[in-house]
Design an enzyme around this catalytic site. Structure first.
Site, mmCIF file in Angstrom:
data_model
loop_
_atom_site.group_PDB
_atom_site.id
_atom_site.type_symbol
_atom_site.label_atom_id
_atom_site.label_comp_id
_atom_site.label_asym_id
_atom_site.label_seq_id
_atom_site.Cartn_x
_atom_site.Cartn_y
_atom_site.Cartn_z
ATOM 1 N N SER A 143 0.832 -1.198 0.000
ATOM 2 C CA SER A 143 0.000 0.000 0.000
ATOM 3 C C SER A 143 0.867 1.248 0.000
ATOM 4 O O SER A 143 1.958 1.264 0.587
ATOM 5 C CB SER A 143 -0.901 0.013 1.233
ATOM 6 O OG SER A 143 -1.557 1.265 1.389
ATOM 7 N N TYR A 157 -2.126 -0.467 10.282
ATOM 8 C CA TYR A 157 -2.158 -0.925 8.894
ATOM 9 C C TYR A 157 -0.855 -0.591 8.183
ATOM 10 O O TYR A 157 -0.261 -1.440 7.512
ATOM 11 C CB TYR A 157 -3.338 -0.277 8.176
ATOM 12 C CG TYR A 157 -3.450 -0.645 6.706
ATOM 13 C CD1 TYR A 157 -3.983 -1.869 6.324
ATOM 14 C CD2 TYR A 157 -3.044 0.250 5.717
ATOM 15 C CE1 TYR A 157 -4.089 -2.203 4.985
ATOM 16 C CE2 TYR A 157 -3.147 -0.081 4.371
ATOM 17 C CZ TYR A 157 -3.669 -1.309 4.014
ATOM 18 O OH TYR A 157 -3.774 -1.634 2.681
#
Length: 248
Positions: A143, A157
């Site tokens: 990501s 995350y």
């Protein structure tokens, strides 16, 4: 459509929807036989398989809980049992949980993301490396938030995705002598069920990119397919941003 992946066996984890589904369809269109894994969305997985078969491709779906290392290990083993080999591994399955800030970290949420986003990737890479022939391809979907945690509540995350990128570089060194490439795609905001472009935060996410919009799952999948192809044989240990200029 070119058949650059003809004869290849590809495993796409979390392939029942979003980027995973788009990747499975793209790899199939390039000639690969595709195995997708799913944890709960059996109906969605069957839909993806149906689309691939309708286009003349071959694919199967296998159920595996990414939070369970035994099932992740078994998944790789089952692919080899059915097809005799594994040429391409795409670690796509992941979860996104937000809301916990650093001083009030939600331990349970962090541990779940750690198991699925990072530990499952490590397990899959290790198991794939045992059975993958020389010249194989390993690609993990990371990501853009691994490098730049733009808003509060992303620490958990971001940490798991940053760990994936670190492991990618180390594994590339380990497997390089066998011609196996290991790379990661740092995906930006992409219009999927996990992060739809209709969410309350979508406008801010789009504004943070140079292109001023969300990406499409197919745009991520096309880069994954390139990295899986013979044309990318000299690309390894790379973290490739596909984020619309979010990291520019």
């Amino acid at each position: 459509m070119s058949q650059t992946l003809a004869g290849k066996i590809a495993l796409v984890t979390g392939g029942s929807r979003g980027i995973g589904a788009a990747t499975a369809l793209q790899l199939s269109s390039e000639g690969a036989i595709v195995v997708i894994s799913y944890s709960n969305s059996e109906g969605r997985a069957k839909e993806v398989i149906g689309k691939i078969e309708a286009s003349g491709g071959k694919a199967i779906a296998l159920k595996a809980d990414q939070a369970n290392p035994v099932e992740v290990k078994g998944l790789v083993g089952e692919v080899v049992k059915r097809f005799g080999k594994l040429d391409i591994l795409v670690n796509n399955a992941g979860v996104f949980e937000t809301g916990s800030v650093a001083e009030t970290i939600d331990t349970s949420g962090f541990e779940r993301q750690q198991r699925i986003n990072y530990e499952a990737v490590v397990t899959a890479i290790r198991e794939a490396a045992k059975v993958m022939g020389d010249g194989g391809r390993i690609i993990s979907v990371s990501s853009a938030l691994a490098l730049r945690s733009t808003w509060p509540g992303l620490a958990d995350y971001s940490a798991t995705k940053r760990a994936v990128e670190g492991y990618t570089k180390g594994a590339a060194r380990d497997l390089g002598p066998r011609g196996i490439t290991v790379n990661a795609i740092a995906a930006g905001s992409t219009n999927t069920e996990m992060n739809p472009d209709s969410s309350p935060f979508a406008e801010a996410q789009a504004a943070a990119t140079a292109l001023g919009r969300f990406g499409r799952a197919e745009e991520i999948a096309s880069v994954v397919a390139f990295i899986a192809s013979p044309a990318a044989s000299f690309v390894t240990g790379s973290i490739i941003p596909v984020d619309g200029g979010y990291s520019a």
